[in-house]
Design an enzyme around this catalytic site. Sequence first.
Site, PDB file in Angstrom:
ATOM      1  N   ASN A  16      83.280  97.302  85.507  1.00 40.01           N
ATOM      2  CA  ASN A  16      83.317  97.331  84.039  1.00 40.01           C
ATOM      3  C   ASN A  16      82.174  96.459  83.527  1.00 40.01           C
ATOM      4  O   ASN A  16      82.240  95.240  83.595  1.00 40.01           O
ATOM      5  CB  ASN A  16      84.680  96.783  83.576  1.00 40.01           C
ATOM      6  CG  ASN A  16      84.744  96.591  82.072  1.00 40.01           C
ATOM      7  OD1 ASN A  16      83.884  97.087  81.333  1.00 40.01           O
ATOM      8  ND2 ASN A  16      85.753  95.872  81.602  1.00 40.01           N
ATOM      9  N   TRP A  17      81.131  97.124  83.028  1.00 37.97           N
ATOM     10  CA  TRP A  17      79.950  96.368  82.604  1.00 37.97           C
ATOM     11  C   TRP A  17      80.149  95.674  81.256  1.00 37.97           C
ATOM     12  O   TRP A  17      79.295  94.900  80.829  1.00 37.97           O
ATOM     13  CB  TRP A  17      78.735  97.300  82.524  1.00 37.97           C
ATOM     14  CG  TRP A  17      78.249  97.803  83.855  1.00 37.97           C
ATOM     15  CD1 TRP A  17      78.793  97.545  85.092  1.00 37.97           C
ATOM     16  CD2 TRP A  17      77.116  98.640  84.077  1.00 37.97           C
ATOM     17  NE1 TRP A  17      78.061  98.177  86.056  1.00 37.97           N
ATOM     18  CE2 TRP A  17      77.032  98.855  85.478  1.00 37.97           C
ATOM     19  CE3 TRP A  17      76.171  99.230  83.250  1.00 37.97           C
ATOM     20  CZ2 TRP A  17      76.019  99.646  86.040  1.00 37.97           C
ATOM     21  CZ3 TRP A  17      75.169 100.014  83.808  1.00 37.97           C
ATOM     22  CH2 TRP A  17      75.097 100.209  85.189  1.00 37.97           C
ATOM     23  N   LYS A  18      81.206  96.001  80.554  1.00 38.51           N
ATOM     24  CA  LYS A  18      81.446  95.411  79.223  1.00 38.51           C
ATOM     25  C   LYS A  18      80.189  95.616  78.362  1.00 38.51           C
ATOM     26  O   LYS A  18      79.554  96.643  78.444  1.00 38.51           O
ATOM     27  CB  LYS A  18      81.858  93.949  79.365  1.00 38.51           C
ATOM     28  CG  LYS A  18      83.024  93.786  80.356  1.00 38.51           C
ATOM     29  CD  LYS A  18      83.644  92.437  80.334  1.00 38.51           C
ATOM     30  CE  LYS A  18      84.785  92.407  81.357  1.00 38.51           C
ATOM     31  NZ  LYS A  18      85.567  91.190  81.307  1.00 38.51           N
ATOM     32  N   HIS A 106      92.025  97.941  77.684  1.00 32.28           N
ATOM     33  CA  HIS A 106      91.506  96.726  78.323  1.00 32.28           C
ATOM     34  C   HIS A 106      91.901  95.520  77.475  1.00 32.28           C
ATOM     35  O   HIS A 106      91.936  95.600  76.249  1.00 32.28           O
ATOM     36  CB  HIS A 106      89.984  96.814  78.467  1.00 32.28           C
ATOM     37  CG  HIS A 106      89.426  95.666  79.255  1.00 32.28           C
ATOM     38  ND1 HIS A 106      89.169  94.444  78.680  1.00 32.28           N
ATOM     39  CD2 HIS A 106      89.132  95.540  80.576  1.00 32.28           C
ATOM     40  CE1 HIS A 106      88.722  93.616  79.617  1.00 32.28           C
ATOM     41  NE2 HIS A 106      88.685  94.267  80.774  1.00 32.28           N
ATOM     42  N   GLU A 108      90.404  93.015  76.474  1.00 29.53           N
ATOM     43  CA  GLU A 108      89.470  92.627  75.402  1.00 29.53           C
ATOM     44  C   GLU A 108      89.631  93.528  74.187  1.00 29.53           C
ATOM     45  O   GLU A 108      89.487  93.089  73.046  1.00 29.53           O
ATOM     46  CB  GLU A 108      88.034  92.609  75.946  1.00 29.53           C
ATOM     47  CG  GLU A 108      87.816  91.366  76.802  1.00 29.53           C
ATOM     48  CD  GLU A 108      86.785  91.501  77.904  1.00 29.53           C
ATOM     49  OE1 GLU A 108      85.970  92.443  77.870  1.00 29.53           O
ATOM     50  OE2 GLU A 108      86.797  90.651  78.818  1.00 29.53           O
ATOM     51  N   GLU A 178      95.618  93.433  85.212  1.00 31.48           N
ATOM     52  CA  GLU A 178      94.615  92.398  84.958  1.00 31.48           C
ATOM     53  C   GLU A 178      95.260  91.264  84.169  1.00 31.48           C
ATOM     54  O   GLU A 178      95.348  91.334  82.933  1.00 31.48           O
ATOM     55  CB  GLU A 178      93.450  92.965  84.141  1.00 31.48           C
ATOM     56  CG  GLU A 178      92.689  94.068  84.838  1.00 31.48           C
ATOM     57  CD  GLU A 178      91.271  94.177  84.291  1.00 31.48           C
ATOM     58  OE1 GLU A 178      90.341  93.963  85.070  1.00 31.48           O
ATOM     59  OE2 GLU A 178      91.097  94.444  83.101  1.00 31.48           O
ATOM     60  N   GLY A 184      87.358  86.919  83.556  1.00 27.59           N
ATOM     61  CA  GLY A 184      86.147  86.206  83.148  1.00 27.59           C
ATOM     62  C   GLY A 184      86.271  84.694  83.220  1.00 27.59           C
ATOM     63  O   GLY A 184      85.442  83.966  82.685  1.00 27.59           O
ATOM     64  N   SER A 224      88.299  88.185  87.782  1.00 28.82           N
ATOM     65  CA  SER A 224      87.479  87.296  88.611  1.00 28.82           C
ATOM     66  C   SER A 224      87.394  87.733  90.076  1.00 28.82           C
ATOM     67  O   SER A 224      87.435  86.910  90.994  1.00 28.82           O
ATOM     68  CB  SER A 224      87.980  85.846  88.495  1.00 28.82           C
ATOM     69  OG  SER A 224      87.867  85.403  87.149  1.00 28.82           O
ATOM     70  N   GLY A 246      82.243  90.694  85.778  1.00 28.66           N
ATOM     71  CA  GLY A 246      81.002  89.954  86.020  1.00 28.66           C
ATOM     72  C   GLY A 246      80.271  90.337  87.302  1.00 28.66           C
ATOM     73  O   GLY A 246      79.054  90.536  87.293  1.00 28.66           O
TER      74      GLY A 246
HETATM   75  P1  PGA Z   1      85.945  89.777  85.435  1.00 27.45           P
HETATM   76  O1  PGA Z   1      86.432  90.951  84.438  1.00 27.45           O
HETATM   77  O2  PGA Z   1      85.808  90.398  86.802  1.00 27.45           O
HETATM   78  O3  PGA Z   1      84.638  89.317  84.883  1.00 27.45           O
HETATM   79  O4  PGA Z   1      87.024  88.730  85.406  1.00 27.45           O
HETATM   80  C1  PGA Z   1      87.392  91.884  84.823  1.00 27.45           C
HETATM   81  C2  PGA Z   1      87.681  92.864  83.704  1.00 27.45           C
HETATM   82  O5  PGA Z   1      87.699  92.460  82.545  1.00 27.45           O
HETATM   83  O6  PGA Z   1      87.894  94.065  83.949  1.00 27.45           O
END
Ligand code: PGA
Length: 267
Positions: A16-18, A106, A108, A178, A184, A224, A246
């Site tokens: 997931n590149w966000k 997600h 976010e 998640e 993150g 993470s 990330g």
């Molecule tokens: P992260 O993000 O690996 O940077 O913790 C995971 C995600 O939000 O899918």
Amino acid sequence: MAAVNETARRSMVAGNWKMHHDHLQAIRTVQEIGLRLPAEVLPRVEVVVHPPFTDLRSVQTVLEDRAISLVLGAQHCAGEDSGPFTGEVAAPMLARLGVRYVLVGHSERRHLFGQDDEQVAAALRAVLRHDMVPVLCVGETGQERAADETEAVLERQIRTATAGVRADQAASLVLAYEPVWAIGTGVTATPADAQQGCSHARRMLAASVDDTAARAARVLYGGSVVAENTAELMAGADVDGVLVGGASLQADSFCAIVAAAGSVRSG
Ligand code: PGA
């Protein structure tokens, strides 16, 4: 229908590149991933990237032109197929671009943009309507975990999102457990926590839709994830893969995760 056991589930690594990488950076990144993907694990591991919307067309073209074994994903979509929804992107638009997987709900989107359970459910139905696969993201916040509400949160999120979903649709669904406190933050769930969360998520899908479908659906852990913890996180019987933020942005760290995922259940 033949009995489904967990060995029938193909592992999955999704990046997931966000809100990272413009379309030029995206082209470079998928080309590099294409050069480094460990070909020997690909029969066992499906590898997906979820770039920002503005990159999708460019990435799709590179994947096709160079026959790179990456599957295209998107990060979000609207619940409606068209209409006056400024700034939104509709599922049929993604389907036309060759998108196969769409992240739905997600954390976010839920926590930073106020996406509620009903909107998540509408988006999930839109993805299914257009023959793509939802990756339904669920997970508790640190506060909810401290209050021992993890199971209740997963149950609510999965029940509302999958209302009206048929068993055959649920079987191809991907769930991503998640925990919000692990996203993150560099704080990864322990392998035992990841297995427990993924197993809860699978049981909730069984209770909400169908038991056989829940055994066929893939459940990912996210939060993470790096190459060094991938194999131990995926050792859990219900953890079919990882959703990576990330560490998915650079080809070398992403491909190291794919290789680590390929080392699990390879025998
Ligand atoms: P992260 O993000 O690996 O940077 O913790 C995971 C995600 O939000 O899918």
